[in-house]
Design a protein around this motif. Structure first.
Motif, short mmCIF file in Angstrom:
data_model
loop_
_atom_site.label_atom_id
_atom_site.label_comp_id
_atom_site.label_asym_id
_atom_site.label_seq_id
_atom_site.Cartn_x
_atom_site.Cartn_y
_atom_site.Cartn_z
N GLN A 45 0.84 -1.19 0.00
CA GLN A 45 0.00 0.00 0.00
C GLN A 45 0.89 1.25 0.00
O GLN A 45 1.69 1.45 0.91
N GLU A 59 3.83 0.28 2.34
CA GLU A 59 3.77 -0.67 3.45
C GLU A 59 3.49 -2.06 2.91
O GLU A 59 2.56 -2.26 2.11
N VAL A 62 0.98 -8.68 4.67
CA VAL A 62 0.93 -10.10 4.31
C VAL A 62 -0.51 -10.58 4.13
O VAL A 62 -1.43 -10.09 4.78
N PRO A 74 -4.62 -10.80 7.81
CA PRO A 74 -3.57 -10.99 8.82
C PRO A 74 -4.09 -10.80 10.24
O PRO A 74 -3.53 -11.36 11.18
N ILE A 78 -2.17 -13.62 12.14
CA ILE A 78 -0.95 -13.20 12.85
C ILE A 78 -0.96 -13.64 14.32
O ILE A 78 0.04 -14.19 14.81
N LEU A 90 7.29 -16.82 9.32
CA LEU A 90 6.42 -15.94 8.55
C LEU A 90 7.08 -14.58 8.35
O LEU A 90 7.17 -14.06 7.23
N VAL A 94 8.20 -12.64 4.80
CA VAL A 94 7.67 -11.33 4.42
C VAL A 94 8.83 -10.35 4.21
O VAL A 94 8.86 -9.62 3.21
N ASN A 117 5.93 -4.73 8.69
CA ASN A 117 5.42 -4.84 10.06
C ASN A 117 6.15 -5.94 10.82
O ASN A 117 6.35 -7.04 10.31
N SER A 119 6.05 -8.06 14.41
CA SER A 119 5.18 -8.34 15.54
C SER A 119 5.99 -8.32 16.84
O SER A 119 7.22 -8.37 16.83
N GLU A 149 8.07 -1.35 10.88
CA GLU A 149 6.96 -0.78 11.64
C GLU A 149 6.76 -1.62 12.89
O GLU A 149 6.42 -2.80 12.81
N ASP A 179 4.28 2.08 14.98
CA ASP A 179 2.99 1.82 14.36
C ASP A 179 1.86 1.96 15.39
O ASP A 179 2.08 1.78 16.59
N MET A 203 -5.19 4.61 12.73
CA MET A 203 -6.36 4.86 11.89
C MET A 203 -7.65 5.08 12.71
O MET A 203 -8.54 5.80 12.27
N GLY A 257 -4.00 5.45 2.74
CA GLY A 257 -5.40 5.11 2.96
C GLY A 257 -6.13 4.89 1.66
O GLY A 257 -5.59 5.13 0.58
N TYR A 258 -7.37 4.42 1.78
CA TYR A 258 -8.16 4.06 0.61
C TYR A 258 -8.42 5.25 -0.31
O TYR A 258 -8.67 5.06 -1.50
N PRO A 263 -4.17 -1.57 -0.78
CA PRO A 263 -2.95 -2.35 -0.99
C PRO A 263 -3.00 -3.02 -2.37
O PRO A 263 -4.05 -3.47 -2.80
P1 C2E Z 1 -1.34 -1.99 10.31
O1 C2E Z 1 0.12 -2.21 10.24
O2 C2E Z 1 -1.79 -0.87 11.16
O3 C2E Z 1 -1.79 -1.83 8.81
C1 C2E Z 1 -2.81 -0.98 8.37
C2 C2E Z 1 -4.07 -1.75 8.03
O4 C2E Z 1 -5.06 -0.82 7.61
C3 C2E Z 1 -3.94 -2.71 6.85
O5 C2E Z 1 -4.83 -3.80 7.09
C4 C2E Z 1 -4.45 -1.88 5.68
O6 C2E Z 1 -4.91 -2.67 4.59
C5 C2E Z 1 -5.58 -1.15 6.36
N1 C2E Z 1 -5.92 0.12 5.69
C6 C2E Z 1 -5.13 0.93 4.98
N2 C2E Z 1 -5.79 2.03 4.56
C7 C2E Z 1 -7.04 1.93 5.05
C8 C2E Z 1 -8.20 2.78 4.97
O7 C2E Z 1 -8.22 3.85 4.37
N3 C2E Z 1 -9.32 2.34 5.63
C9 C2E Z 1 -9.35 1.16 6.30
N4 C2E Z 1 -10.50 0.81 6.91
N5 C2E Z 1 -8.27 0.34 6.39
C10 C2E Z 1 -7.13 0.72 5.78
P2 C2E Z 1 -4.38 -5.31 6.92
O8 C2E Z 1 -3.52 -5.47 5.71
O9 C2E Z 1 -5.59 -6.15 7.07
O10 C2E Z 1 -3.44 -5.53 8.17
C11 C2E Z 1 -3.94 -5.49 9.46
C12 C2E Z 1 -2.84 -5.58 10.49
O11 C2E Z 1 -2.19 -6.85 10.40
C13 C2E Z 1 -1.73 -4.55 10.27
O12 C2E Z 1 -2.11 -3.32 10.82
C14 C2E Z 1 -0.59 -5.22 11.00
O13 C2E Z 1 -0.68 -4.99 12.38
C15 C2E Z 1 -0.83 -6.69 10.75
N6 C2E Z 1 0.04 -7.15 9.64
C16 C2E Z 1 -0.14 -7.06 8.31
N7 C2E Z 1 0.90 -7.60 7.63
C17 C2E Z 1 1.77 -8.05 8.58
C18 C2E Z 1 3.05 -8.70 8.52
O14 C2E Z 1 3.64 -8.98 7.46
N8 C2E Z 1 3.63 -9.02 9.73
C19 C2E Z 1 3.03 -8.71 10.93
N9 C2E Z 1 3.67 -9.04 12.06
N10 C2E Z 1 1.85 -8.08 11.01
C20 C2E Z 1 1.22 -7.75 9.85
#
Ligand code: C2E
Ligand code: MG
Ligand code: MG
Ligand code: MG
Length: 283
Positions: A45, A59, A62, A74, A78, A90, A94, A117, A119, A149, A179, A203, A257-258, A263
């Motif tokens: 994204q 960003e 996964v 995720p 996760i 994992l 990534v 990101n 964890s 992050e 983050d 957010m 953001g959207y 993404p």
């Molecule tokens: P995060 O790091 O805070 O990532 C932002 C989340 O917000 C992402 O969801 C993204 O798709 C979503 N987002 C972005 N813009 C907008 C928007 O305008 N509106 C809304 N409603 N959502 C938006 P996603 O991809 O589902 O990821 C959720 C969480 O999962 C992430 O929060 C992060 O904490 C975790 N995550 C994702 N990928 C990884 C990874 O590779 N490793 C680890 N450890 N955690 C991950």
């Protein structure tokens, strides 16, 4: 009778519990399979300069693909990866995918920093530094194009350990971003000693900042704190032009953001990158 009711209640709870455990177990098996067969997908994204709309980074997020080809979030897997000791494997996959992709962006003449990101257990584990060094070496990505992050909550665990770890990571030449800022319990005094580059406004505050006075004040305070500490501030979850105006008025210069983009697959992101204004080359 009371006895019978009690028994029914017991059965009800046990049934639900069982179903939850089965689902969790099924997901863990899928995850194990996806990791072993290198089937995890990473989407990207873009992050934008709120004034110029130039891309200032991406960003890595996964995804796991289920049998029907649908993405599993995720948010659902996760926590399972953390509990079942799969988060290390994992996380490394990534990291390698993201750095390999960013090396491609660089070679294509569109250098862009990738944020990955990390964890809590990945951060706390002892192998993160060597794994990062390894991945940078394997992907041939210069360290300034990688950002980690790390959530505020992970950083505020053992303060001395965090401090030591951040020093080592920064020595590698990578960037560090906090983050989901504002959702944990930050000890503000430590923020000034931690060597971090960026702060991401969670957010949940951006979402309602225009119709909830408290959220607006929290966003305002976070941005101003970031500025005082000379950190970059990135707003997450930017969905409307009104939010952009309010955020830039408060001094926030970057967002994702959207409104700008969801993404994207690695191919779509590269196309997006090639078609857009480049930040670095313009200034
Ligand atoms: P995060 O790091 O805070 O990532 C932002 C989340 O917000 C992402 O969801 C993204 O798709 C979503 N987002 C972005 N813009 C907008 C928007 O305008 N509106 C809304 N409603 N959502 C938006 P996603 O991809 O589902 O990821 C959720 C969480 O999962 C992430 O929060 C992060 O904490 C975790 N995550 C994702 N990928 C990884 C990874 O590779 N490793 C680890 N450890 N955690 C991950
Ligand atoms: Mg993130
Ligand atoms: Mg975030
Ligand atoms: Mg968040």
């Amino acid at each position: 009778s009371a006895k019978k009711e009690g028994r029914n209640h017991f059965c009800f709870f046990s049934g639900e519990l069982e179903e939850g455990l089965l689902q969790r177990h099924a997901l863990e098996l899928k995850l194990r399979h996806a990791i072993t067969n290198d089937e995890l997908v990473v989407v990207y994204q873009p992050k934008f300069n709120l004034h110029t709309r130039a891309i200032v980074g991406a960003e890595a997020l996964v995804r796991m693909v289920d049998e029907s080809g649908k993405f599993i979030s995720p948010v659902d897997f996760i926590p399972i990866a953390e509990e079942s000791n799969l988060i290390g494997a994992l996380g490394n996959q990534v990291l390698l995918k993201a750095c390999t992709e960013a090396a491609k962006w660089l070679i294509s003449g569109t250098p862009t920093c990738v944020s990955v990101n990390i964890s809590a257990s990945q951060f706390i584990g002892s192998k993160l530094e060597s794994e990062i060094a390894n991945v940078l070496n394997q992907s041939q990505l210069p360290p300034q194009y990688l950002e980690l992050e790390i959530t505020e909550t992970s950083l505020m665990g053992d303060i001395n350990e965090t401090q030591a770890k951040l020093v080592i990571l920064k020595k590698l030449g990578i960037n560090i971003s906090i983050d989901d800022f504002g959702t944990g319990y930050s000890s503000l005094s430590y923020l000034k000693t931690f060597d971090v580059d960026t702060m991401k406004v969670d957010m949940s505050f951006v979402k309602d900042m225009l119709n909830n006075k408290h959220d607006y004040e929290i966003v305002k305070t976070i941005i101003s704190l970031g500025q005082s500490l000379t950190l970059d501030v990135v707003a997450e979850g930017v969905e409307t032009e009104e939010q952009v105006i309010a955020l830039t008025d408060l001094g926030c210069t970057k967002g994702q953001g959207y409104l700008y983009s969801r993404p994207l697959s690695s191919d779509d992101f590269l196309t997006f990158l090639k078609n857009s204004v480049q930040q670095e080359s313009e200034h």
